[in-house]
Motif scaffolding. Sequence first.
Motif, mmCIF file in Angstrom:
data_model
loop_
_atom_site.group_PDB
_atom_site.id
_atom_site.type_symbol
_atom_site.label_atom_id
_atom_site.label_comp_id
_atom_site.label_asym_id
_atom_site.label_seq_id
_atom_site.Cartn_x
_atom_site.Cartn_y
_atom_site.Cartn_z
ATOM 1 N N PRO A 304 0.634 -1.226 -0.026
ATOM 2 C CA PRO A 304 0.016 -0.086 -0.021
ATOM 3 C C PRO A 304 0.869 1.352 -0.091
ATOM 4 C CG PRO A 304 -0.877 -1.611 1.538
ATOM 5 C CD PRO A 304 0.449 -2.037 1.418
ATOM 6 N N ALA A 305 1.935 1.120 0.863
ATOM 7 C CA ALA A 305 2.672 2.370 0.888
ATOM 8 C C ALA A 305 3.555 2.625 -0.644
ATOM 9 C CB ALA A 305 3.829 2.273 1.692
ATOM 10 N N TYR A 306 3.977 1.483 -1.052
ATOM 11 C CA TYR A 306 4.623 1.739 -2.746
ATOM 12 C C TYR A 306 3.689 2.023 -3.475
ATOM 13 C CZ TYR A 306 6.086 0.110 -7.103
ATOM 14 O OH TYR A 306 6.608 0.124 -8.471
ATOM 15 N N CYS A 307 2.204 1.853 -3.573
ATOM 16 C CA CYS A 307 1.243 2.133 -4.447
ATOM 17 C C CYS A 307 0.978 3.726 -4.363
ATOM 18 C CB CYS A 307 -0.121 1.484 -4.369
ATOM 19 S SG CYS A 307 0.080 -0.430 -4.802
ATOM 20 N N ARG A 308 1.044 4.074 -2.996
ATOM 21 C CA ARG A 308 0.673 5.692 -2.679
ATOM 22 C C ARG A 308 2.031 6.349 -3.307
ATOM 23 N NH1 ARG A 308 0.429 8.898 2.667
ATOM 24 N NH2 ARG A 308 -1.233 10.193 2.300
ATOM 25 N N ALA A 309 3.129 5.939 -2.905
ATOM 26 C CA ALA A 309 4.487 6.720 -3.367
ATOM 27 C C ALA A 309 4.386 6.613 -4.757
ATOM 28 C CB ALA A 309 5.560 6.081 -2.768
ATOM 29 N N LEU A 310 4.069 5.661 -5.320
ATOM 30 C CA LEU A 310 4.183 5.791 -6.937
ATOM 31 C C LEU A 310 3.212 6.581 -7.759
ATOM 32 C CD1 LEU A 310 5.089 4.136 -9.543
ATOM 33 C CD2 LEU A 310 3.466 2.517 -9.201
ATOM 34 N N ALA A 311 1.851 6.518 -7.179
ATOM 35 C CA ALA A 311 1.097 7.347 -7.555
ATOM 36 C C ALA A 311 1.267 8.729 -7.599
ATOM 37 C CB ALA A 311 -0.350 7.162 -6.951
ATOM 38 N N GLY A 312 1.993 9.088 -6.346
ATOM 39 C CA GLY A 312 2.461 10.585 -5.987
ATOM 40 C C GLY A 312 3.280 10.980 -7.121
ATOM 41 N N LEU A 313 4.524 10.237 -7.201
ATOM 42 C CA LEU A 313 5.452 10.232 -8.386
ATOM 43 C C LEU A 313 4.994 10.485 -9.927
ATOM 44 C CD1 LEU A 313 8.332 8.103 -6.934
ATOM 45 C CD2 LEU A 313 8.310 10.651 -6.748
ATOM 46 N N GLN A 314 3.986 9.554 -10.129
ATOM 47 C CA GLN A 314 3.430 9.663 -11.598
ATOM 48 C C GLN A 314 2.607 10.943 -11.711
ATOM 49 O OE1 GLN A 314 1.841 5.572 -11.574
ATOM 50 N NE2 GLN A 314 3.111 5.256 -13.184
ATOM 51 N N ALA A 315 1.966 11.309 -10.395
ATOM 52 C CA ALA A 315 1.158 12.718 -10.785
ATOM 53 C C ALA A 315 1.955 13.645 -10.987
ATOM 54 C CB ALA A 315 0.315 12.808 -9.529
ATOM 55 N N GLN A 316 3.330 13.622 -10.644
ATOM 56 C CA GLN A 316 4.380 14.886 -10.953
ATOM 57 C C GLN A 316 4.875 14.529 -12.354
ATOM 58 O OE1 GLN A 316 7.420 14.696 -8.045
ATOM 59 N NE2 GLN A 316 5.837 14.432 -6.151
ATOM 60 N N GLY A 317 4.439 13.829 -13.163
ATOM 61 C CA GLY A 317 4.715 13.611 -14.390
ATOM 62 C C GLY A 317 6.052 12.897 -14.618
ATOM 63 N N MET A 318 6.684 12.161 -13.607
ATOM 64 C CA MET A 318 7.731 11.408 -13.843
ATOM 65 C C MET A 318 7.472 10.143 -14.529
ATOM 66 S SD MET A 318 9.964 9.634 -10.687
ATOM 67 C CE MET A 318 10.414 11.378 -9.926
ATOM 68 N N HIS A 319 8.412 9.662 -15.364
ATOM 69 C CA HIS A 319 8.205 8.454 -16.260
ATOM 70 C C HIS A 319 8.010 7.024 -15.324
ATOM 71 C CE1 HIS A 319 9.547 4.958 -18.801
ATOM 72 N NE2 HIS A 319 9.523 5.819 -19.817
ATOM 73 N N ALA A 320 7.063 6.241 -16.122
ATOM 74 C CA ALA A 320 6.722 5.117 -15.138
ATOM 75 C C ALA A 320 7.895 4.289 -14.480
ATOM 76 C CB ALA A 320 5.737 4.151 -16.071
ATOM 77 N N GLU A 321 8.827 4.124 -15.481
ATOM 78 C CA GLU A 321 9.941 3.195 -14.988
ATOM 79 C C GLU A 321 10.810 3.842 -13.889
ATOM 80 O OE1 GLU A 321 13.591 0.609 -16.583
ATOM 81 O OE2 GLU A 321 12.026 1.104 -17.923
#
Length: 447
Positions: A304-321
């Motif tokens: 759950p922590a990973y999913c939340r952190a990932l969503a935050g980074l992608q919301a900033q426009g960071m490339h998926a990988e």
Amino acid sequence: MPINPHPLPHPVLRSIPREQHVISRRDISPNALRVLYRLREGGFGAYLVGGAVRDLLLGLHPKDFDVATDATPEQVKSLFRNCRLIGRRFRLAHVVYGREIIEVATFRANSDDGSGDRELEDGRLVRDNVYGTIEDDAIRRDFTCNALYYAIEDFSVRDYVGGYEDVQARVMRLIGDPETRYREDPVRMLRAVRLAAKLEFTIEPATAAPIPLLAPLLGEAAPARLFEEMLKLFLSGHAVASFEHLEAHGLLGALLPETAAALRSNRSGALRRMLVQGLANTDARVAADEPVSPAFLFALLLWPAYCRALAGLQAQGMHAEEAQRRAADRVTLHQVQTIALPKRFSLPMQEIWLLQQRFSSRQRKRVFRLLANPRFRAAFDFLVLRLAASDSHAADVEFWRQAQLSSGDELSANLEAAGAAGDGEGDDAPTRRRRRRRRRPATASAE
């Protein structure tokens, strides 16, 4: 010396004779009996104590048998050639019989005799080697259910703090003032919920009340000790109940702060459903005597922590990988500040997460490369588990399940027949891989 504003209760002996309890020597380790009888022959008092007595009264089969005695560690060592003395904080004798160790502890006192062998720092007990009587020893133990003594000379159970009744009523009760006892050792809060989960006990209200308020004190405990407590909580066959107790008593946020925050923000409850299902699977594997990897356990607990952190980074426009790698590193870095997760577990945990993105690929080379990955099976099991959160992964699960059952030729033929690789896509796949290789050094330096 200041007077303790919350003195421990005065011990009152109740002796339960053999005919009134269910403990039989047939259920006690023969090596523990040897230790008890040898100590008695040496002129010392000797008792089976703690969790073993509690579990035997409940009809359970203890894994460990501990002994309490009025003999000092040095006197114990003089009686047993197979004895070694351990510990500085708590001096103990270990009598070794092959793989079995019988731990022998000298009765501890509750007062400081001025020798420096009993130390408190900010209310926490950091050293306790002042010896006393069995009455002293009983009231300094943590819970009443753990302060029971089985006497080898007459096979009675001796109770000084009402533990026998609490075992019969299946109640967890701290000895003394709960807040004071938790401040002495904050990990007692985790022991309370772990034992309640294991034994299906109720934590009595006065014992439970201070836990949410004092939960932040766990941040002062040694991260390595908390890692060991996590394994006891979740790899002993009672993971679901332990998780529910941690939630109910406000301890989850102290142990797994980013997971707790992610679960609160996940309104659908999907992440919690997946987590609970994974813990139920863990309990089933423990019950079947099958191995459970701590790497997989923490991949589940921190997902759950990973999913939340990932969503935050992608919301900033960071490339998926890059976002996936950074989220994995960020969650791991933050978590190890509380719980000392060794790299031999944290690195495979991250691999399980990062392989999830590759299950959607049907390009032939990628399919075979993933099947050959040493973490494939753990990552696939994790993918299956994700179905508890969302059925959107059902097609991927079915494809990879069939892929494992097919021969290499069959799988190649199926991929070609389905047009999974696609001629158009196949031409530019190498180009995409070259781009990823050029980005990796930058990502690595950011880590």
